[in-house]
Design an enzyme around this catalytic site. Structure first.
Site, PDB file in Angstrom:
ATOM      1  N   CYS A  30       0.851  -1.193   0.000  1.00 27.41           N
ATOM      2  CA  CYS A  30       0.000   0.000   0.000  1.00 27.41           C
ATOM      3  C   CYS A  30       0.886   1.242   0.000  1.00 27.41           C
ATOM      4  O   CYS A  30       1.663   1.447   0.933  1.00 27.41           O
ATOM      5  CB  CYS A  30      -0.920   0.036   1.219  1.00 27.41           C
ATOM      6  SG  CYS A  30      -1.845   1.575   1.299  1.00 27.41           S
ATOM      7  N   THR A  67     -10.022  -0.730 -10.607  1.00 28.71           N
ATOM      8  CA  THR A  67     -10.652   0.547 -10.929  1.00 28.71           C
ATOM      9  C   THR A  67     -11.885   0.411 -11.830  1.00 28.71           C
ATOM     10  O   THR A  67     -12.834   1.188 -11.699  1.00 28.71           O
ATOM     11  CB  THR A  67      -9.595   1.459 -11.581  1.00 28.71           C
ATOM     12  OG1 THR A  67      -8.483   1.529 -10.682  1.00 28.71           O
ATOM     13  CG2 THR A  67     -10.107   2.852 -11.830  1.00 28.71           C
TER      14      THR A  67
END
Lengths: 304, 248
Positions: free
Chosen positions: A131, A267
């Site tokens: 991350c 996405t």
């Protein structure tokens, strides 16, 4: 015989389509739109031992063919995930789910992995060491091969579930890290997390994201993801889950030719909640057109 | 796969402000103040959808009002009657009409004004007493004044530069004119909403936030509230004044 079937360690998937962590919530949000049991599996939102509120707003910026996010691992914490989110999920989803686990210390990772491993709904752990939005969100585990390997080894010793390791593309040598986690016992590798980027508002001269930098995702990063999957495929023998800018069935085929056994869709889900459903429906038609019999036949096909 | 709506009309009603009427399913809309998320086109230049509140709706027809802020809304303004447009709708919670108010007020600022129109219609249908105050930067920015007059005799328009109606922002005008109310519904810039909360008035406020998905999946629009965090797209955009957290 299901021509879309693929096998990952510990999981046989009815198709290679897996919504990616952070783009599919805890799954049930999408069951308002379609029956999510059609998915190969999905990865739930990155979860840490304790709850996290994430970064300040704005956390989203748009760019050509993609977006930047700096959510910062907002999640309710592993116990709440087990007691609340997974209970809600169970009502609408009957397959195994992949648990994305982040952390800032080895101890934290191990605690979370131990707790989540007790849940029968979990089919595999996806170890998030990539991350980019949280300094203590595990990224430092993903940037150094020795630290990455040592964490994977420790995690493997506390769980019987397969461990998939999600790697960061923001490194000098992706192959080196992939090989290190493979040696440490990783069962599969997820490639790639987001690329670090930024946008600046020219009216104010200030960064758009409150966190200044964020993770770039969407079609803009597909060539980078393809390249990294291709490179890593040549150098490791464990399966690779390809992720990065996949929008449609053609992108899935392309990613599997590069070396992915399964793919994650991130996405695309955000701009079209039906994205994965459309891809699963389109795949057989496209395979017929391309004269692909079984989808698993093309894994790594571009290398031959 | 998300629903296609037919554009009935799309015209400029104030400076860079457009009103678009859409034909399609509106049966799932529950409350005024819910919004839609619009795909500009299939081109990846404007990659994300654009969240825009529903200004008014009836069976198979709804209207939005939007301002040109960037290339996405610019492209939206070029759409013509007869074009199809990909929309996710309805999203978010919207306003809940509070019963037992003596007199409420609708407070709108700029492009926060549109969702209050449907609310005004429904308050009138419920035979509830309310005032309307709407604020804009300047005369050329003013819109919906006449539409509100259909539902309320008491409407105040204000402009920051004083070029039309009362001079000042909505809160200044409320104070200057000593407008009294026991409940409010507000939508507008965050500064305006926070100012209302700080005054201690009780009501509901509709917030805006940059969104990734618009339907609760990405956590991009998480907004800190007094008790917890809420997704503006899912548990919002409307929050109760008692839960609004102001970071200062």
């Amino acid at each position: 015989m299901n021509n879309l079937e693929v096998k990952l360690p510990g999981m046989t998937l009815s198709n290679p389509i897996i919504p990616a962590s952070g783009c599919f919530g805890f799954g049930y949000e999408f069951s308002e739109y379609y029956d999510i049991n059609i998915l190969g599996s999905f990865v739930f939102k990155g979860t840490t031992l304790n709850s996290r509120y994430g970064n300040p707003n704005p956390r989203i910026a748009e760019t050509y063919a993609g977006m930047l996010n700096s959510i910062g691992l907002q999640n309710p914490g592993v116990e709440e995930v087990i007691n609340c989110e997974l209970v809600k999920l169970k009502k609408v989803y009957h397959k195994k789910v992949i648990a994305n686990i982040g952390g800032s210390t080895e101890k934290e990772y191990l605690e979370s992995v131990k707790l989540i491993s007790k849940c029968s709904q979990i089919g595999a752990i996806e170890l998030n060491i990539s991350c980019p939005n949280v300094k203590d969100g595990g990224i430092h585990f993903g940037l150094n091969k020795d630290i990455a390997a040592s964490l994977v080894k420790a995690v493997k010793s506390v769980t019987n579930l397969p461990v998939y390791v999600k790697l960061s593309p923001n490194v000098t040598d992706i192959v080196e890290i992939a090989k290190a986690v493979e040696s440490a016992g990783a069962d599969a590798i997820t490639l790639i997390n987001t690329l670090i980027g930024m946008r600046i508002d020219i009216k104010t001269g200030k960064p758009v994201l409150a966190n200044t930098y964020g993770g770039l995702s969407g079609p803009a990063i597909k060539p980078v993801a393809l390249r990294m999957v291709h490179q890593v495929y040549r150098n490791v023998s464990i399966p690779i889950i390809g992720v990065g800018g996949i929008m449609n069935a053609s992108d899935v085929i392309e990613m599997m030719y590069a070396g992915a056994t399964a793919v994650q869709i991130g996405t695309a889900n955000l701009i079209d909640p039906y994205a994965c459903k459309s891809i699963i429906e389109d795949l057989p038609k496209l395979m017929k057109e391309l004269k692909i019999n079984k989808i698993s036949d093309i894994i790594g096909g571009s290398h031959i | 796969m998300s629903e296609e709506y037919l554009i009935k009309s799309n015209q400029e009603i104030a400076y860079n402000v457009f009103q678009m009427t859409l034909i399609g399913d509106t049966s799932k809309i529950k409350n005024p103040g819910q919004f839609m998320n619009i795909k500009i086109d299939d081109n990846y230049e404007n990659f994300l959808r654009r969240p825009i509140s529903i200004s008014s709706y009836k069976e198979n027809e709804m209207t939005i009002i939007y301002k040109i802020f960037g290339t996405g809304t610019k492209k939206l303004s070029y759409k013509k009657s007869g074009d199809l447009i990909d929309i996710l709708c309805p999203l978010g919670n919207g306003f809940t009409i509070k019963k037992n108010t003596r007199k409420s007020i609708l407070i709108g600022g700029g492009v926060g004004v549109p969702p209050l129109l449907e609310l005004a219609k429904q308050l009138k249908n419920n035979k509830m007493d309310f005032d309307v105050i709407i604020g804009f930067p300047s005369h050329r920015d003013v819109f919906l004044e006449n539409e509100f007059k259909k539902f309320s005799e008491s409407i105040v328009v204000c402009t920051i530069d004083g070029s039309y109606g009362e001079k000042g922002n909505v809160l200044e005008v409320i104070k200057n004119k000593q407008i009294s109310f026991d409940y409010y519904y507000a939508c507008g810039p965050e500064k305006m909403l926070h100012a209302l909360v700080k005054e201690g008035y009780i009501g509901q406020l509709s917030f805006e936030e940059r969104m990734g998905c618009g339907f609760g999946a990405c956590m991009g629009c998480s907004h800190k509230t007094i008790q917890s965090y809420k997704r503006i797209c899912k548990e919002g955009p409307v929050l109760e004044s008692s839960e609004v957290y102001i970071d200062e």
